[in-house]
Design a protein around this motif. Structure first.
Motif, mmCIF file in Angstrom:
data_model
loop_
_atom_site.group_PDB
_atom_site.id
_atom_site.type_symbol
_atom_site.label_atom_id
_atom_site.label_comp_id
_atom_site.label_asym_id
_atom_site.label_seq_id
_atom_site.Cartn_x
_atom_site.Cartn_y
_atom_site.Cartn_z
ATOM 1 N N LEU A 292 -8.376 52.099 50.127
ATOM 2 C CA LEU A 292 -9.563 51.880 50.684
ATOM 3 C C LEU A 292 -10.995 53.026 51.014
ATOM 4 C CD1 LEU A 292 -7.475 51.110 53.952
ATOM 5 C CD2 LEU A 292 -8.853 49.473 52.414
ATOM 6 N N GLY A 293 -10.315 54.162 51.029
ATOM 7 C CA GLY A 293 -11.686 54.997 51.109
ATOM 8 C C GLY A 293 -12.583 55.536 50.067
ATOM 9 N N VAL A 294 -12.232 54.955 48.911
ATOM 10 C CA VAL A 294 -13.413 54.867 47.843
ATOM 11 C C VAL A 294 -13.425 53.340 47.893
ATOM 12 C CG1 VAL A 294 -12.171 56.240 46.581
ATOM 13 C CG2 VAL A 294 -11.646 54.162 45.514
ATOM 14 N N GLY A 295 -13.552 52.211 49.000
ATOM 15 C CA GLY A 295 -13.880 51.030 48.656
ATOM 16 C C GLY A 295 -13.135 49.758 48.121
ATOM 17 N N ALA A 296 -12.031 50.291 48.169
ATOM 18 C CA ALA A 296 -11.346 49.469 47.140
ATOM 19 C C ALA A 296 -10.932 48.409 48.505
ATOM 20 C CB ALA A 296 -10.035 49.399 46.690
ATOM 21 N N SER A 297 -11.253 47.072 47.910
ATOM 22 C CA SER A 297 -10.397 46.315 48.916
ATOM 23 C C SER A 297 -8.766 46.280 49.389
ATOM 24 C CB SER A 297 -11.173 44.449 48.645
ATOM 25 O OG SER A 297 -10.452 44.232 47.548
ATOM 26 N N ARG B 35 -26.574 47.307 42.445
ATOM 27 C CA ARG B 35 -25.197 46.988 42.948
ATOM 28 C C ARG B 35 -25.612 45.836 42.870
ATOM 29 N NH1 ARG B 35 -22.553 52.097 46.587
ATOM 30 N NH2 ARG B 35 -21.634 53.066 44.857
ATOM 31 N N PHE B 36 -23.737 45.169 42.598
ATOM 32 C CA PHE B 36 -23.357 43.793 42.463
ATOM 33 C C PHE B 36 -22.312 44.062 43.227
ATOM 34 C CE2 PHE B 36 -25.914 44.405 39.271
ATOM 35 C CZ PHE B 36 -26.686 42.646 38.705
ATOM 36 N N LEU B 39 -18.072 41.733 40.100
ATOM 37 C CA LEU B 39 -18.344 42.423 39.093
ATOM 38 C C LEU B 39 -17.726 41.064 38.159
ATOM 39 C CD1 LEU B 39 -15.959 46.227 38.519
ATOM 40 C CD2 LEU B 39 -18.361 45.686 39.186
ATOM 41 N N ARG B 157 -15.920 38.586 43.992
ATOM 42 C CA ARG B 157 -14.901 39.531 44.640
ATOM 43 C C ARG B 157 -14.671 38.700 45.727
ATOM 44 N NH1 ARG B 157 -14.258 42.363 47.919
ATOM 45 N NH2 ARG B 157 -16.654 43.364 48.632
ATOM 46 N N VAL C 81 -16.487 46.798 51.866
ATOM 47 C CA VAL C 81 -15.699 47.717 50.791
ATOM 48 C C VAL C 81 -17.477 48.499 49.665
ATOM 49 C CG1 VAL C 81 -15.805 47.145 48.270
ATOM 50 C CG2 VAL C 81 -14.218 46.173 49.884
ATOM 51 N N GLN C 82 -18.267 47.409 50.700
ATOM 52 C CA GLN C 82 -19.772 48.212 49.938
ATOM 53 C C GLN C 82 -20.147 50.070 50.824
ATOM 54 O OE1 GLN C 82 -22.032 47.359 46.791
ATOM 55 N NE2 GLN C 82 -21.890 45.514 46.783
ATOM 56 N N ARG C 84 -17.576 51.054 52.160
ATOM 57 C CA ARG C 84 -16.787 52.846 51.825
ATOM 58 C C ARG C 84 -17.414 53.576 51.161
ATOM 59 N NH1 ARG C 84 -11.655 49.406 54.083
ATOM 60 N NH2 ARG C 84 -12.292 49.727 56.167
ATOM 61 N N ALA C 85 -18.201 51.776 50.152
ATOM 62 C CA ALA C 85 -18.327 53.343 48.481
ATOM 63 C C ALA C 85 -19.558 53.875 48.547
ATOM 64 C CB ALA C 85 -18.637 52.392 47.220
ATOM 65 N N VAL C 87 -19.658 55.400 51.739
ATOM 66 C CA VAL C 87 -19.229 57.185 52.646
ATOM 67 C C VAL C 87 -17.897 57.014 52.416
ATOM 68 C CG1 VAL C 87 -18.661 56.921 55.649
ATOM 69 C CG2 VAL C 87 -20.521 55.404 54.767
ATOM 70 N N GLY C 88 -17.803 57.782 51.890
ATOM 71 C CA GLY C 88 -16.242 58.291 51.434
ATOM 72 C C GLY C 88 -15.413 59.117 51.700
ATOM 73 N N GLY C 108 -12.922 54.776 41.117
ATOM 74 C CA GLY C 108 -13.591 53.810 42.402
ATOM 75 C C GLY C 108 -14.914 53.616 41.396
ATOM 76 N N HIS C 112 -15.657 49.424 41.321
ATOM 77 C CA HIS C 112 -17.113 49.204 42.177
ATOM 78 C C HIS C 112 -18.337 48.953 40.587
ATOM 79 C CE1 HIS C 112 -16.492 49.736 45.960
ATOM 80 N NE2 HIS C 112 -15.963 50.861 45.412
ATOM 81 N N VAL C 165 -17.533 57.618 43.063
ATOM 82 C CA VAL C 165 -18.374 56.176 43.464
ATOM 83 C C VAL C 165 -19.719 56.262 44.112
ATOM 84 C CG1 VAL C 165 -16.107 55.579 43.558
ATOM 85 C CG2 VAL C 165 -17.172 56.366 45.542
ATOM 86 N N ASP C 166 -20.323 57.815 44.684
ATOM 87 C CA ASP C 166 -21.442 57.746 44.032
ATOM 88 C C ASP C 166 -21.903 57.609 46.332
ATOM 89 O OD1 ASP C 166 -24.257 59.226 43.755
ATOM 90 O OD2 ASP C 166 -25.147 56.963 42.664
#
Lengths: 403, 458, 252
Positions: A292-297, B35-36, B39, B157, C81-82, C84-85, C87-88, C108, C112, C165-166
């Motif tokens: 979740l922390g790297v942005g996974a749904s 950014r999209f 994917l 998604r 989701v965006q 958290r990308a 804000v890591g 990551g 994305h 994930v920048d």
């Protein structure tokens, strides 16, 4: 005081022995059961053969070797009256031992196969090993009726023993020397295929939903209560469900693997859900946080991380559930899989039986020859179940949690 | 096309949809930057799911519903006018005709089947065409709908994930559907049964012989008390007399005395014992144990001992349940805090005194819950009693006499070639309902007991 | 000057219990901001509201206004989701995926869609590991499992994973509490190096650490923000009595 302590120690020893005794007796029962089956069943894999001399030159067969070599060979042989020739040959060879009666009903098929393999035999005088009838077979293997015993001693070394290939290739029959388990085994495999294809995805998806996403509300509680209770409902109730819903309401075919598989799938699914939930629960929450922390749904978290990590545990539970389904008899009796089926099923909707039901049917037969066949079928079933359970235990140990 | 063939066609269409959707997303994407939210693969999945799910859902329903629709269509044909109105013969003729039409049978017992077979084949063909057309329309509509939505800013998604969540929810609803199906079918058939036989006669009558049912007073021979007694006697008394001491003692030995290495190979052994199919136990009971029990009875002077005695079935059932009791007792003992055990040992109690006076009493609720579950499993067990117990219903306390059980009677009632609507077959559902209710109650009580106990020590 | 994160009147509830009371705080792009306070004071809870990790707790409810570059992160239009990308997060216990080192970092960017090919992905992985100070140690065993690394290396791998994930902000929740002093020093050095490129918010129970790594410090107590200001001021010249008591070791 000292005497009191001695008495207490004696009680301690007695208690300990009681515990050990309970285990030893349980284990002894298991060994006794397995040994009984092996002792009785080993002979079921064997057949007794007699050397049958046939003079094809003298026999009036209206078929020539040349006809057999063509692509209409089967047709030519089928109408050639081979059965009568074999009977006549047996009558000539064993006049005192009952003639054609001595042979198994399937004896002429061996002769047919031999001729098919080598058409040149039709111009020769040959000796072919053919199976004998059940009484003599019994008498040769161990104790038979007095009459059959006399025949065995009279025949002497013209009788021999060999592996019964038909047992692995054939299906049910009314003659114990001709029965085979392939029909039932194929029925079992088709049924298990349906069960697996339905119970596994549905079970895994339900487990994921309940463990990862389900909101705490009354619906979720209802689902959980349903699953926990289904896991404890007697299997025969699932048979009643299959009978009332699949056969009578939807009109699906009786005795078919598809219906058996559906019924067993409903029974196996709760087992997979419960095992799956435990496996999913064992995946540490830190993995979910990390993803979740790297942005996974949430869906990606589950399908990329949680499911792969829980899979060994889910598979272990699935195999155990499938093993239980493979050994299940009662619900399948309810949906008509106890019919006499003389040919292996060709598809999911053909009439079929399964291995445990076949065992049940053979155990009900009066003819003595079926006892060893029943035990032999049990051995085959136990080998399958042991292999599946072994695989489950292996998976459990191999992929034991590593975090 | 048949349902199976259509299934594969739909899957292939879905695969194509995946590639097409993905390709379109990539093509649209290359023209822009940034950014999209999804994917290209997500777009592919979106198209694939929309292409496959509607027709698959349709085919799944069709698979269950269409056989009855085909039969109705056949019955509506003029050839079917001479069918017998209801009952076993009617369904036999119809199923023969179906088999003839499918080419699974080549001759028929009833002449009418031969007449109906072509009508059957024609109806089947017609409905297969309808299925193919509807599936194709659904697949194409789903594809068109989803393909047009593939745009760079479309949140594919999120859309895909919403569908996945629906799938997950749907899967877990199957459990409720199954429970509902069980309850509904048992209640429905039982209601029909109780419209013929008074509930009081069934629940409190003491005479059971369904072979002869007097149509004027069907309840007279359908009193289930002897079955309830036999079930209780075999499953809850004899089997538990074996399973509880053996299961409990082996659990105590395994958790308290055995070395880790011993435990490591005894536990799988018990699992094997639990994994032996019931039909094998049943065969063993009928072939080995029952004659032995009868010989023993004769030896101690009981001359009229049955070779299908309650004792033989109960003994083997008890052995079958040992691993179950053992594993639950094992868990319950393990849940007792070790401080309790240490406290007792520290006072100078021997291990056995500690176990009997401290551990077992402390673990008792868990063990009792486990025993209730074991009883529920024993009374629902079918094959051992079908093979080793008798079909004669008697009210007796004598373990050497023959007794029958609910499950054995269900099997006996439903495996004859009887009409489905008769009091006899419907009685099986009434028995099933009784069994279901009793096992359900046992399970619920057991779960409550076990849960309370767990909470006490957590 | 506009701040990277503006939090205004934030309240967090777990069921009936209020965990955060009326907290307002601004985080700047160039700073390392430290949250300190006794355990249970709500500092981690507050940190987790900044990238909506509290969403995963069913009973949690967040009130108030939190903005990232002026955008309300709790608005309906915000894709979590965006967010958290952007804000890591790095967690208390190192939690690498039980996959290879490469896969840990590549995961990551892959979900994305940050890399259009294998080569680009390789570059991202190398760059992230380099920035996390781990590249030289693992470059020859990228296919080994991430869980086989030492604790400190695992935590740096988690930082690399977050960097990959920048993100614009990195949240660190007591990142050194499970590490030995040497590994801790490496992480602190790393935080120092990363400063400026990313806005960093770090929760720590260790006051010396806060003093060493941060420019701004916020002191939390019983769910309230007691004091927030320059780290130097907080440690040398606190305005509040409670802060004084805490940093002098009266409680905590």
């Amino acid at each position: 005081m000292r005497r009191r302590i001695a008495r207490r120690y004696a009680a301690e020893r007695r208690f300990r022995w009681l515990g050990l005794g309970a285990i030893v007796l349980s284990a002894a029962f298991l060994f006794f059961l397995i040994i009984t089956m092996v002792m009785q069943g080993a002979a079921g894999f064997l057949e007794t053969r007699v050397q049958l001399p046939i003079d094809f030159r003298a026999a009036e067969l209206n078929v020539t070797p040349e006809q057999l070599r063509g692509d209409r060979g089967d047709l030519a042989l089928a109408g050639a009256g081979l059965e009568g020739v074999v009977d006549a040959a047996a009558g000539a060879a064993f006049p005192t031992a009952g003639g054609a009666e001595l042979l198994s009903d399937g004896a002429w098929l061996r002769v047919r196969n031999a001729v098919k393999a080598n058409p040149a035999l039709l111009r020769q005088q040959v000796v072919i090993d053919v199976p004998v009838n059940s009484d003599v077979d019994m008498a040769f293997k161990r104790a038979g009726t007095p009459a059959a015993e006399r025949i065995v001693s009279a025949m002497g070394d013209r009788l021999s023993s060999g592996l019964n290939h038909d047992f692995f290739g054939g299906a049910d029959s009314s003659d114990p020397t001709r029965v085979g388990i392939w029909g039932a085994l194929k029925g079992s495999l088709l049924t298990m295929l349906v069960t697996l294809l339905i119970a596994f995805p549905v079970g895994v998806l339900s487990a994921l939903y309940l463990e990862e996403y389900a909101p705490r509300n009354r619906w979720t509680d209802l689902i959980e209560v349903s699953i926990n209770n289904l896991a404890a409902v007697p299997s025969i109730i699932f048979g009643l469900l299959g009978l009332a819903v699949f056969l009578n309401t939807f009109g699906l075919p009786r005795s078919a693997p598809i219906v058996g598989g559906l019924t067993l799938a409903l029974m196996t699914m709760p087992v997979i859900v419960i095992a799956g939930r435990n496996a999913i629960k064992a995946v540490p929450p830190s993995i979910r946080d990390a993803a979740l922390g790297v942005g996974a749904s949430p869906v990606q978290v589950v399908f990329h991380h949680v499911l792969p990590l829980a899979l060994p545990g889910i598979l272990t539970g699935t195999i155990i559930g499938m093993a239980r389904a493979l050994g299940e008899t009662a619900p399948l009796l309810m949906i008509g899989m106890r019919a006499f089926i003389a040919a292996p099923p060709e598809g999911l909707t053909d009439p079929a039986t399964v291995l445990p039901v076949q065992i049940f049917l053979w155990s009900d037969e009066v003819a003595r020859g079926f006892v060893e066949k029943t035990s032999a079928a049990i051995i085959v079933l136990l080998v399958f179940l042991l292999a599946m359970n072994g695989l489950a235990i292996y998976l459990r140990n191999r992929f034991e949690t590593r975090w | 096309m048949s349902v199976g063939a259509l299934f594969f066609v739909v899957i292939v269409l879905g695969l194509i949809g995946w590639f097409v959707g993905r390709a379109r997303a990539i093509a649209l994407r290359s023209s822009r930057t940034g950014r999209f939210s999804a994917l290209p693969g997500h777009h592919g999945w979106f198209v694939a799911l929309w292409t496959t799910l509607p027709p698959l859902l349709f085919l799944a329903i069709w698979f269950f519903v269409s056989p009855a629709m085909v039969t109705d269509a056949v019955i509506a044909t003029p050839q079917a006018a001479s069918l017998p109105p209801t009952g076993f013969e009617r369904s036999a003729i119809l199923s023969e005709a179906r088999n003839l039409a499918r080419g699974e049978a080549f001759g028929a017992f009833h002449d009418l089947s031969e007449v109906l077979a072509p009508a059957y084949a024609a109806a089947q063909r017609r409905f297969d065409w309808i299925a193919t057309a509807l599936a194709a329309i659904l697949a194409f509509a789903g594809f068109a709908f989803s393909y047009l939505r593939v745009r760079p800013q479309f949140g594919a998604r999120t859309a895909v994930e919403r569908i996945v969540m629906l799938l997950l929810l749907g899967a877990s609803l199957i459990a409720i559907l199954t429970t509902f199906g069980i309850v509904a079918s048992l209640l429905f058939e039982s209601a029909r049964f109780f419209s013929i036989v008074p509930l009081i006669d069934f629940l409190f009558g003491t005479h059971w012989s369904p072979q002869v049912i007097d149509p004027r007073d069907p309840g007279a021979n359908l009193g289930a008390v002897p079955l309830f007694w036999g079930t209780f006697f075999i499953g809850a008394v004899i089997a538990m007399l074996v399973a509880i001491p053996f299961g409990l003692m082996s659990a105590i030995y395994l958790t308290q005395y055995a070395k880790l290495s011993t435990r490591r190979w005894i536990k799988p052994l018990l699992e094997v014992l639990a994994g032996v199919p019931t039909v094998v136990y049943g065969y063993f009971a009928a072939l080995t144990v029952a004659p032995a029990v009868r010989d023993f009875a004769v030896m101690i002077g009981i001359r009229w001992a049955s070779s299908e005695s309650a004792l033989a079935a109960g003994l083997v059932m008890g052995v079958m349940i040992i691993p179950f009791v053992s594993s639950i007792a094992d868990d319950s003992l393990a849940a007792v805090p070790s401080s309790m055990r240490d406290g007792s040992l520290a006072m100078g109690a021997t291990p056995s005194e500690t176990i009997r006076k401290v551990l077992v009493p402390a673990a008792l609720p868990g063990i009792v819950g486990g025993v209730l579950l074991a009883v529920s499993r024993a009374i629902g067990e079918t094959m051992i009693v079908v093979m080793a117990a008798s079909g004669v219903a008697t009210l007796t306390l004598n373990p050497f006499a023959s007794t029958t059980t609910v499950t054995k009677q269900i099997v006996d009632l439903l495996t004859g070639e009887a009409e489905f609507d008769s009091a006899k077959t419907l009685a099986a559902f009434a028995l099933g309902l009784t069994l279901f209710v009793i096992t359900l109650l046992l399970n619920i009580v057991a779960l409550i007991v076990v849960k309370r106990y767990r909470e006490a020590y957590d | 000057m506009s701040h990277k994160i503006n939090a205004h009147n934030v309240n967090v509830f777990y069921g009936e219990k209020q965990a955060i009371r009326n907290v307002s705080i601004d985080v700047d792009q160039e700073d390392v901001t430290a949250f300190i306070g006794p355990s249970g004071c709500g500092k981690s809870t507050f940190l987790r509201t900044l990238n909506r990790m509290n969403d995963t707790v069913a009973s949690a409810r967040v009130e108030g206004d939190i903005r990232l570059d002026g955008e309300d992160i709790y608005s309906k239009d915000m894709d979590v989701v965006q967010l958290r990308a952007r804000v890591g997060m790095v967690f208390q216990k190192p939690n690498p995926f039980p996959k290879s080192i490469y896969e840990n970092v590549a995961y990551g960017p892959r979900i994305h869609g940050l890399a259009s090919g294998k080569a680009e992905l390789d570059t991202i992985v190398e760059q992230s590991l380099t920035r996390a100070g781990l590249w030289s140690e693992v470059k020859d065993r990228l296919s080994d499992s991430g869980t086989a690394l030492s604790g400190g290396q695992q935590q740096r791998l988690c930082i690399a994973r977050a960097i990959a994930v920048d993100p614009e902000v990195i949240l660190m929740d007591e990142p050194c509490s499970a590490l030995d002093p040497i590994a801790t020093a490496r992480i602190e050095e790393l935080i120092h190096d990363l400063r400026g490129r990313y806005a960093i918010v770090i929760v720590t129970h260790n006051m010396q650490q806060a003093a060493r790594v941060s420019q701004k410090t916020a002191f939390f107590h019983l769910g309230e923000l007691v004091e927030y200001g320059d780290t130097n001021d907080i440690f040398t010249n606190p305005r509040e009595q409670r802060t004084t008591d805490y940093i002098t070791g009266r409680y905590g």
